[in-house]
Design an enzyme around this catalytic site. Structure first.
Site, PDB file in Angstrom:
ATOM      1  CE  LYS A 195     -13.319  -3.560   0.575  1.00 14.85           C
ATOM      2  NZ  LYS A 195     -13.913  -3.649   1.907  1.00 14.85           N
ATOM      3  CE  LYS A 197      -7.264  -8.850  -2.408  1.00 11.97           C
ATOM      4  NZ  LYS A 197      -7.429  -8.636  -0.970  1.00 11.97           N
ATOM      5  CE  LYS A 204      -4.366  -1.565   2.057  1.00 14.02           C
ATOM      6  NZ  LYS A 204      -5.352  -1.329   3.117  1.00 14.02           N
TER       7      LYS A 204
HETATM    8  P1  AMP Z   1     -11.101  -6.122   1.838  1.00 16.03           P
HETATM    9  O1  AMP Z   1     -11.854  -6.043   0.550  1.00 16.03           O
HETATM   10  O2  AMP Z   1      -9.628  -6.153   1.597  1.00 16.03           O
HETATM   11  O3  AMP Z   1     -11.550  -5.172   2.900  1.00 16.03           O
HETATM   12  O4  AMP Z   1     -11.414  -7.571   2.436  1.00 16.03           O
HETATM   13  C1  AMP Z   1     -12.621  -7.962   3.068  1.00 16.03           C
HETATM   14  C2  AMP Z   1     -12.648  -9.462   3.178  1.00 16.03           C
HETATM   15  O5  AMP Z   1     -12.802 -10.048   1.892  1.00 16.03           O
HETATM   16  C3  AMP Z   1     -11.351 -10.052   3.746  1.00 16.03           C
HETATM   17  O6  AMP Z   1     -11.624 -11.213   4.488  1.00 16.03           O
HETATM   18  C4  AMP Z   1     -10.566 -10.364   2.506  1.00 16.03           C
HETATM   19  O7  AMP Z   1      -9.562 -11.288   2.678  1.00 16.03           O
HETATM   20  C5  AMP Z   1     -11.680 -10.855   1.576  1.00 16.03           C
HETATM   21  N1  AMP Z   1     -11.327 -10.595   0.179  1.00 16.03           N
HETATM   22  C6  AMP Z   1     -10.993  -9.408  -0.363  1.00 16.03           C
HETATM   23  N2  AMP Z   1     -10.716  -9.538  -1.666  1.00 16.03           N
HETATM   24  C7  AMP Z   1     -10.879 -10.845  -1.969  1.00 16.03           C
HETATM   25  C8  AMP Z   1     -10.728 -11.623  -3.163  1.00 16.03           C
HETATM   26  N3  AMP Z   1     -10.382 -11.069  -4.315  1.00 16.03           N
HETATM   27  N4  AMP Z   1     -10.991 -12.932  -3.100  1.00 16.03           N
HETATM   28  C9  AMP Z   1     -11.344 -13.497  -1.946  1.00 16.03           C
HETATM   29  N5  AMP Z   1     -11.499 -12.845  -0.786  1.00 16.03           N
HETATM   30  C10 AMP Z   1     -11.262 -11.524  -0.785  1.00 16.03           C
END
Ligand code: AMP
Ligand code: TRP
Length: 327
Positions: A197, A194, A112
């Site tokens: 968001k 990956k 980041k």
């Molecule tokens: P974040 O979007 O990084 O705030 O993540 C929220 C939750 O979703 C966390 O448990 C992440 O590990 C999971 N997560 C985020 N992006 C992915 C992805 N591309 N595939 C699977 N899990 C994800």
């Protein structure tokens, strides 16, 4: 006694099917087996700049999406991190026992801070201490997260162990729980990265609130390769990722899916996949509409949950302070 699950999710960007398949669905499916606390982590969100109005709205939207996805307020607590001030207080205390060197190893910070060089806050560096506080305040047993967050759960364990060995048994040592399939859904436009968001490009992710036509367009444009066979082959990341999404939504076996598409082309498969996703998230979208029809509902639910949780957080924090000789 049921084990206690704690997990958090940031109210930034747009919730996509990677979040849904990799995190939210697992939380929903294990609600009966455990006691559960889910947290909208707005204090983590502000480790990078946020528009205040958007952030407040996004926190409620996320809470609404979690409820619409099946988080049941009778079975699980759902609250906003900043509603319980003890998170910040414990994070400060944990800062003071965490060696810089441990934090410097965190790959999320490295990534980041590389992306936004001129704008790296101390908070961004300190992110894992706040996450440790989230988990340890409630003495959680299990922390379901995507693979990318495993390192943060591990540093939480290290911090808890260090505290316990210095000041006496205080914290339960939590375990990360990583889902096997779908732990990592990849971007539609670039299947080597990956699904995220924070990625803003139009064709990167299917969002949980995307209308059907947007989903069809995004899936038809998803990056694949110039080969033909529709097979679960990790060396072909584009088609593999789409197949995993299909598998997770339909719960069909890999063999069954491969034989369904034997001799068929990518376009046929993509058309079907779009419909599978649309049907898969339709109930979530319908429930979301219902829930948000009453604008006061989500807020009252979040407030009540925080009221029930605060005494638990206070109890842990009081013990910590007593052990450290503060207060
Ligand atoms: P974040 O979007 O990084 O705030 O993540 C929220 C939750 O979703 C966390 O448990 C992440 O590990 C999971 N997560 C985020 N992006 C992915 C992805 N591309 N595939 C699977 N899990 C994800
Ligand atoms: N850092 C996590 C993420 O970005 C969110 C999070 C904050 C979290 N606090 C937590 C996850 C506590 C599990 C437990 O995905």
């Amino acid at each position: 006694m049921k084990k206690l699950v704690f997990s958090g999710i940031q109210p930034t960007g747009n919730i996509h099917i990677g979040n849904y398949l990799g995190a939210i669905q697992h939380w929903v499916n294990s609600q009966d087996k455990y006691n559960n606390i889910f947290c909208v982590v707005d204090l983590h969100a502000i480790t990078v700049p946020q528009d205040p109005k958007v952030l407040r709205a996004k926190s409620r939207e996320l809470a609404g999406l979690l409820l619409a996805s099946g988080i049941d307020p009778k079975k699980s607590e759902l609250f906003i991190q900043s509603h319980i001030g003890e998170h910040c207080e414990l994070a400060w205390i944990l800062n003071c026992i965490t060696p810089m060197g441990w934090m410097q190893r965190m790959t999320q910070f490295k990534e980041k801070s590389e992306k936004q060089k001129e704008n790296v806050s101390v908070g961004l560096f300190d992110y894992p201490a706040l996450m440790a506080a989230d988990i340890l305040l409630y003495q959680a047993d299990l922390v379901p997260v995507g693979e990318d967050q495993k390192q943060h759960v591990e540093i939480t364990r290290d911090i808890a162990q260090k505290f316990n060995s210095t000041y006496g048994e205080t914290f339960k040592i939590p375990e990360p729980v990583i889902a096997e399939v779908g732990a990592r859904i990849m971007g539609l436009d670039d299947p080597t990265k990956k699904m995220s968001k924070s990625e803003t490009s139009q064709n990167h992710a299917v969002l949980l609130l995307d209308p059907p036509d947007a989903i069809r367009a995004k899936i038809m444009r998803a990056t694949t390769d110039s080969l033909r066979e529709i097979k679960f082959d990790e060396n072909r990341p584009g088609i593999y990722n789409l197949l995993v999404i299909y598998e997770l939504f339909t719960k069909k076996s890999r063999d069954e899916i491969e034989s369904m598409y034997e001799g068929k082309g990518y376009a046929d498969f993509k058309k079907d996949l779009a419909e599978v996703i649309i049907e898969g998230i339709r109930p979530v979208q319908e429930k979301y509409k219902e829930i948000t029809a009453d604008p006061a509902y989500i807020d009252s639910l979040l407030t009540k949950s925080a009221e029930r949780l605060r005494p638990i957080a206070q109890k842990t924090l009081n013990l910590v302070k007593e052990r450290m000789g503060i207060g």
